[in-house]
Enzyme design. Sequence first.
Site, PDB file in Angstrom:
ATOM      1  N   HIS A 170      51.345  66.252  38.494  1.00 13.49           N
ATOM      2  CA  HIS A 170      50.717  67.314  37.701  1.00 13.49           C
ATOM      3  C   HIS A 170      49.613  66.746  36.809  1.00 13.49           C
ATOM      4  O   HIS A 170      49.476  67.146  35.643  1.00 13.49           O
ATOM      5  CB  HIS A 170      51.766  68.041  36.849  1.00 13.49           C
ATOM      6  N   ASP A 215      58.594  66.192  37.217  1.00 14.58           N
ATOM      7  CA  ASP A 215      58.939  66.972  38.403  1.00 14.58           C
ATOM      8  C   ASP A 215      57.814  66.940  39.431  1.00 14.58           C
ATOM      9  O   ASP A 215      56.662  66.670  39.125  1.00 14.58           O
ATOM     10  CB  ASP A 215      59.246  68.416  38.009  1.00 14.58           C
ATOM     11  N   GLU A 216      58.166  67.215  40.661  1.00 15.83           N
ATOM     12  CA  GLU A 216      57.232  67.486  41.757  1.00 15.83           C
ATOM     13  C   GLU A 216      56.180  66.391  41.974  1.00 15.83           C
ATOM     14  O   GLU A 216      55.036  66.677  42.318  1.00 15.83           O
ATOM     15  CB  GLU A 216      56.566  68.847  41.534  1.00 15.83           C
ATOM     16  N   ALA A 217      56.588  65.146  41.776  1.00 13.44           N
ATOM     17  CA  ALA A 217      55.702  64.010  42.103  1.00 13.44           C
ATOM     18  C   ALA A 217      55.961  63.620  43.558  1.00 13.44           C
ATOM     19  O   ALA A 217      56.429  62.518  43.867  1.00 13.44           O
ATOM     20  CB  ALA A 217      55.964  62.843  41.151  1.00 13.44           C
ATOM     21  N   PHE A 218      55.643  64.516  44.462  1.00 13.62           N
ATOM     22  CA  PHE A 218      56.071  64.397  45.848  1.00 13.62           C
ATOM     23  C   PHE A 218      55.469  63.197  46.571  1.00 13.62           C
ATOM     24  O   PHE A 218      56.045  62.689  47.528  1.00 13.62           O
ATOM     25  CB  PHE A 218      55.724  65.670  46.611  1.00 13.62           C
TER      26      PHE A 218
END
Length: 554
Positions: free
Chosen positions: A283, A346-349
């Site tokens: 993000h 979160d969401e550090a894919f």
Amino acid sequence: MSTTPSPSPTAVPAPLSAGEPDAATLARAAEQTAVTVLTAATPHRLADVVPAPQQVQPDPTADWVLPAEAVIVVSADPAALAVAEHLAGLLRPATGYPLPVTDAAGPGMVGDIALVLDEADLGAEGYRLDIAADGVRLTAVTATGLFHGVQTLRQLLPAAIESPTPVAAHWALPGGTITDAPRFPHRGAMLDVARHFFAVEDVLRVIDHLARYKLNHLHLHLTDDQGWRIAVDSWPRLTTVGGATEVGGGPGGHYTKADYVRIVSYAAARHITVVPEIDLPGHTNAALVAYPELAPDKIAPPPYTGTEVGFSYVDPADERTYDFIADVLGEVAALTPGPWLHIGGDEAFKVPGEVYTGFVERVQRIVADLGKTVVGWHQLAPAAHLDGRVLQWWGTNGEDPTTVDAVRRGARLIVSPGNHAYLDMKYAPDTPIGHDWAGLIDVRKAYDWDPGTHVAGVPAEAVLGVEAPLWTESVTSLADIELLLLPRLPAIAELGWSSRATHGWADFRDRLAGQGPRWTTAGITFHRAPDIPWATTPAIPTQRDTPQTDTAAH
């Protein structure tokens, strides 16, 4: 259900004196013309409060009426005095009464309304409110307890008390005693100011809504792919470049350090702790646009104004990244008196698992070295535990072995289930804004769950509390914020404050219905959820043209 006063059809001024009116008579007529006249009403029931109080002992023989000459007496303590001034500021606009505040010492102090600091066994946030025919006494161990008691007193007055202009009403309180304290120490809401930027005044207005329902934490999501919203002197392009965008291509914006301090101070005056979030390592597109040396390929990406997630991240292998993080967190920590720093996570894919874990462990140490407690989304769970670490759980399935393991290693939990507490979800398919990826969340779904048992395998003592996030991909105005917050925010507040034994949908929805006339009178936007039996008659017409923040104890 609460009983609210009905407005008279027309506010009629008293006739002028016979003959040529003098200045005093004209002034009195003008004042009376400006006042909305309401008929007398039976006081609210003592239990008509949101969140539900812990113990209620009504005394129908002890109703009390606020006299025009009332005085507020308060313990001789600066923090308690500030609460008394806040109370006076809440009551003066609608009553038109002067309500002077005076300080005094000793537990025997009396007054029309007395705010007393006492060593009673009420806890750090608890209070006792005694209402008798001869006066009101609010007792607490701390100024925070007094402040929460003030919010209860405010709700027990007629809804017309929310009027910004004088109202001729029967300002009665129901007799009896309320003894109250919260179930959980952490009760909060999150406002995403990164996807869309919101002015300081809008944030202050949200703080007022939290304070009204005894929430005590405001989590600000300050950075994301679409915008960087907090000034950092050592990295100035974060705001001049990274702050110039938002979802949909709007102008964005950012908070100066003075703006942020104003928000923190306003919240503190309402006994609310601000929790700033700098989302890492993902993000981060807005930061990479401003400083491409932080990107893995050292190339600036284009500004992003969409709503996809998971594509950006700072370079975990570059020491410059950790210099950046130390500088940013250091400057934010210096402006934040509260104990918490939220690092997202979160969401550090695109960051491999072991690399991600090593990154989180290093950033956790940076936070600890700043003297702060690290908070992060529950994706931080696999990283090594650091004393005091808090995970914010936002799943939609209560089975989460990885989070349970982190709790066994010492982590504490803030519970924010996406399918119950995410206030950016639509109420129903036809809600004009919001999402539905976690499901539709009507008021009952926001209310009918238990934070203490929601995540299987996590003991109740490991749950710090509950938080309601509001993400703003589709939210562009204060009216949008209020539409999604209300009436669900009071439901989350009750889960955080009230003991489980008090919870019951039928009773809650009746008490919640009594809040509608208050919001209408105060000029607050809200969703008239069809499952709530809202009052059909507004409390009073409001003269507020634009939303205003509560200026009491500003």
